[in-house]
Design a protein around this motif. Structure first.
Motif, mmCIF file in Angstrom:
data_model
loop_
_atom_site.group_PDB
_atom_site.id
_atom_site.type_symbol
_atom_site.label_atom_id
_atom_site.label_comp_id
_atom_site.label_asym_id
_atom_site.label_seq_id
_atom_site.Cartn_x
_atom_site.Cartn_y
_atom_site.Cartn_z
ATOM 1 N N GLY A 63 0.779 -1.231 0.000
ATOM 2 C CA GLY A 63 0.000 0.000 0.000
ATOM 3 C C GLY A 63 0.806 1.273 0.000
ATOM 4 O O GLY A 63 0.242 2.367 0.037
ATOM 5 N N TRP A 64 2.124 1.156 -0.022
ATOM 6 C CA TRP A 64 3.012 2.316 -0.111
ATOM 7 C C TRP A 64 3.998 2.065 -1.250
ATOM 8 O O TRP A 64 4.249 0.911 -1.613
ATOM 9 C CB TRP A 64 3.805 2.510 1.184
ATOM 10 N N PRO A 65 4.597 3.115 -1.791
ATOM 11 C CA PRO A 65 5.632 2.900 -2.808
ATOM 12 C C PRO A 65 6.768 2.059 -2.236
ATOM 13 O O PRO A 65 7.220 2.304 -1.117
ATOM 14 C CB PRO A 65 6.123 4.313 -3.131
ATOM 15 N N SER A 66 7.214 1.073 -3.003
ATOM 16 C CA SER A 66 8.296 0.188 -2.564
ATOM 17 C C SER A 66 9.390 0.146 -3.619
ATOM 18 O O SER A 66 9.100 0.052 -4.811
ATOM 19 C CB SER A 66 7.762 -1.223 -2.324
ATOM 20 N N PHE A 67 10.626 0.193 -3.149
ATOM 21 C CA PHE A 67 11.787 0.216 -4.023
ATOM 22 C C PHE A 67 12.805 -0.807 -3.535
ATOM 23 O O PHE A 67 12.903 -1.067 -2.340
ATOM 24 C CB PHE A 67 12.443 1.607 -4.009
ATOM 25 N N THR A 68 13.585 -1.368 -4.476
ATOM 26 C CA THR A 68 14.610 -2.349 -4.092
ATOM 27 C C THR A 68 15.890 -1.691 -3.600
ATOM 28 O O THR A 68 16.635 -2.299 -2.840
ATOM 29 C CB THR A 68 14.964 -3.272 -5.271
ATOM 30 N N LYS A 69 16.129 -0.443 -4.035
ATOM 31 C CA LYS A 69 17.326 0.276 -3.577
ATOM 32 C C LYS A 69 17.176 1.754 -3.901
ATOM 33 O O LYS A 69 16.411 2.132 -4.787
ATOM 34 C CB LYS A 69 18.584 -0.296 -4.210
ATOM 35 N N GLY A 85 5.899 -0.951 19.267
ATOM 36 C CA GLY A 85 6.228 -2.306 19.695
ATOM 37 C C GLY A 85 6.848 -3.168 18.606
ATOM 38 O O GLY A 85 6.873 -4.394 18.723
ATOM 39 N N MET A 86 7.332 -2.541 17.549
ATOM 40 C CA MET A 86 7.936 -3.291 16.444
ATOM 41 C C MET A 86 9.444 -3.049 16.414
ATOM 42 O O MET A 86 9.932 -2.088 16.977
ATOM 43 C CB MET A 86 7.334 -2.839 15.104
ATOM 44 N N ARG A 87 10.148 -3.937 15.732
ATOM 45 C CA ARG A 87 11.586 -3.796 15.516
ATOM 46 C C ARG A 87 11.790 -3.593 14.023
ATOM 47 O O ARG A 87 11.648 -4.536 13.245
ATOM 48 C CB ARG A 87 12.324 -5.030 16.010
ATOM 49 N N ARG A 88 12.082 -2.331 13.650
ATOM 50 C CA ARG A 88 12.197 -1.990 12.236
ATOM 51 C C ARG A 88 13.417 -1.104 12.018
ATOM 52 O O ARG A 88 13.999 -0.588 12.964
ATOM 53 C CB ARG A 88 10.963 -1.221 11.760
ATOM 54 N N THR A 89 13.741 -0.901 10.742
ATOM 55 C CA THR A 89 14.800 0.020 10.376
ATOM 56 C C THR A 89 14.170 1.209 9.663
ATOM 57 O O THR A 89 13.631 1.081 8.564
ATOM 58 C CB THR A 89 15.840 -0.658 9.456
ATOM 59 N N GLU A 90 14.224 2.347 10.333
ATOM 60 C CA GLU A 90 13.701 3.591 9.763
ATOM 61 C C GLU A 90 14.666 4.106 8.701
ATOM 62 O O GLU A 90 15.881 3.974 8.821
ATOM 63 C CB GLU A 90 13.553 4.641 10.864
ATOM 64 N N VAL A 103 12.873 0.267 5.843
ATOM 65 C CA VAL A 103 13.425 -0.721 4.922
ATOM 66 C C VAL A 103 13.305 -2.091 5.590
ATOM 67 O O VAL A 103 13.563 -2.230 6.787
ATOM 68 C CB VAL A 103 14.879 -0.405 4.506
ATOM 69 N N PHE A 104 12.867 -3.078 4.804
ATOM 70 C CA PHE A 104 12.643 -4.425 5.307
ATOM 71 C C PHE A 104 13.441 -5.423 4.472
ATOM 72 O O PHE A 104 13.670 -5.194 3.281
ATOM 73 C CB PHE A 104 11.154 -4.776 5.225
ATOM 74 N N PRO A 105 13.810 -6.558 5.060
ATOM 75 C CA PRO A 105 14.608 -7.562 4.343
ATOM 76 C C PRO A 105 13.760 -8.578 3.572
ATOM 77 O O PRO A 105 14.161 -9.717 3.397
ATOM 78 C CB PRO A 105 15.386 -8.239 5.470
ATOM 79 N N ASP A 106 12.580 -8.154 3.096
ATOM 80 C CA ASP A 106 11.684 -9.091 2.407
ATOM 81 C C ASP A 106 11.409 -8.688 0.953
ATOM 82 O O ASP A 106 10.381 -9.027 0.389
ATOM 83 C CB ASP A 106 10.368 -9.232 3.176
ATOM 84 N N GLY A 107 12.355 -7.974 0.352
ATOM 85 C CA GLY A 107 12.187 -7.541 -1.032
ATOM 86 C C GLY A 107 12.657 -8.588 -2.024
ATOM 87 O O GLY A 107 13.175 -9.642 -1.651
ATOM 88 N N ARG A 114 13.242 -4.105 0.689
ATOM 89 C CA ARG A 114 12.009 -3.388 0.333
ATOM 90 C C ARG A 114 12.022 -2.065 1.086
ATOM 91 O O ARG A 114 11.781 -2.029 2.288
ATOM 92 C CB ARG A 114 10.772 -4.198 0.697
ATOM 93 N N TYR A 115 12.324 -1.011 0.362
ATOM 94 C CA TYR A 115 12.233 0.327 0.933
ATOM 95 C C TYR A 115 10.776 0.745 0.816
ATOM 96 O O TYR A 115 10.285 1.034 -0.271
ATOM 97 C CB TYR A 115 13.137 1.311 0.180
ATOM 98 N N CYS A 116 10.070 0.738 1.926
ATOM 99 C CA CYS A 116 8.649 1.064 1.988
ATOM 100 C C CYS A 116 8.557 2.539 2.392
ATOM 101 O O CYS A 116 8.815 2.896 3.536
ATOM 102 C CB CYS A 116 7.982 0.145 3.017
ATOM 103 N N ILE A 117 8.201 3.392 1.441
ATOM 104 C CA ILE A 117 8.349 4.831 1.589
ATOM 105 C C ILE A 117 6.997 5.544 1.502
ATOM 106 O O ILE A 117 6.174 5.239 0.631
ATOM 107 C CB ILE A 117 9.297 5.371 0.493
ATOM 108 N N ASN A 118 6.783 6.511 2.369
ATOM 109 C CA ASN A 118 5.568 7.317 2.341
ATOM 110 C C ASN A 118 5.569 8.245 1.124
ATOM 111 O O ASN A 118 6.537 8.978 0.900
ATOM 112 C CB ASN A 118 5.481 8.185 3.603
#
Length: 144
Positions: A63-69, A85-90, A103-107, A114-118
């Motif tokens: 539901g948000w723009p996603s990029f590989t790099k 309550g989450m463990r993420r990388t901003e 950014v998530f390691p599921d791309g 997966r850079y999940c960007i607003n």
């Protein structure tokens, strides 16, 4: 260009200010670029710094723009985030210190990121407008 909060409040839409300055998140599937697949680049809404390319954009169904790099890893800063309550990388911009998303390691391969960007943190520059908007050096990305 000023990055002072009072100046930004005047210049940005409320959602853009909330996302970039207060680590906000816009609603999934209800934001400007989540399903835009046009060719072009995405720049920081505050500084205009080029951040991502449509070449690296993919449909992640989040539901948000996603990029590989990013276009240039040096333009981003990553921070450990335990909010909600989450463990993420901003992901933030180095130049304007804007919150972009996470950014998530599921791309997809080969990067696996997966850079999940607003969308509210970005401005899209279409391929055909790169020159007139001052981003002519990025036209070569789209030459076949």
């Amino acid at each position: 260009m000023s990055y002072e909060k009072e100046d930004l409040k005047k210049r940005l839409k409320p959602i853009q200010f909330e996302v970039t300055q207060n680590n906000g998140t816009e609603r999934p599937f209800e934001n400007e670029y989540w399903n835009l697949m046009d060719e072009g680049i995405y720049v920081d809404i505050i500084s205009g710094e080029p951040l991502f390319s449509s070449i690296e954009k993919f449909e992640s169904n989040c539901g948000w723009p996603s990029f590989t790099k990013p276009l240039n890893e040096e333009s981003l800063v990553e921070k450990f985030d335990t909010s909600f309550g989450m463990r993420r990388t901003e992901v933030r911009t180095k130049k304007s210190d804007s919150h972009l998303g996470h950014v998530f390691p599921d791309g997809p391969p080969p990067e696996g990121l997966r850079y999940c960007i607003n969308s509210a943190a970005l401005k899209f520059i279409p391929k055909n407008d790169l020159e007139k908007e001052g981003y002519g050096e990025y036209k070569k990305l789209f030459e076949k």
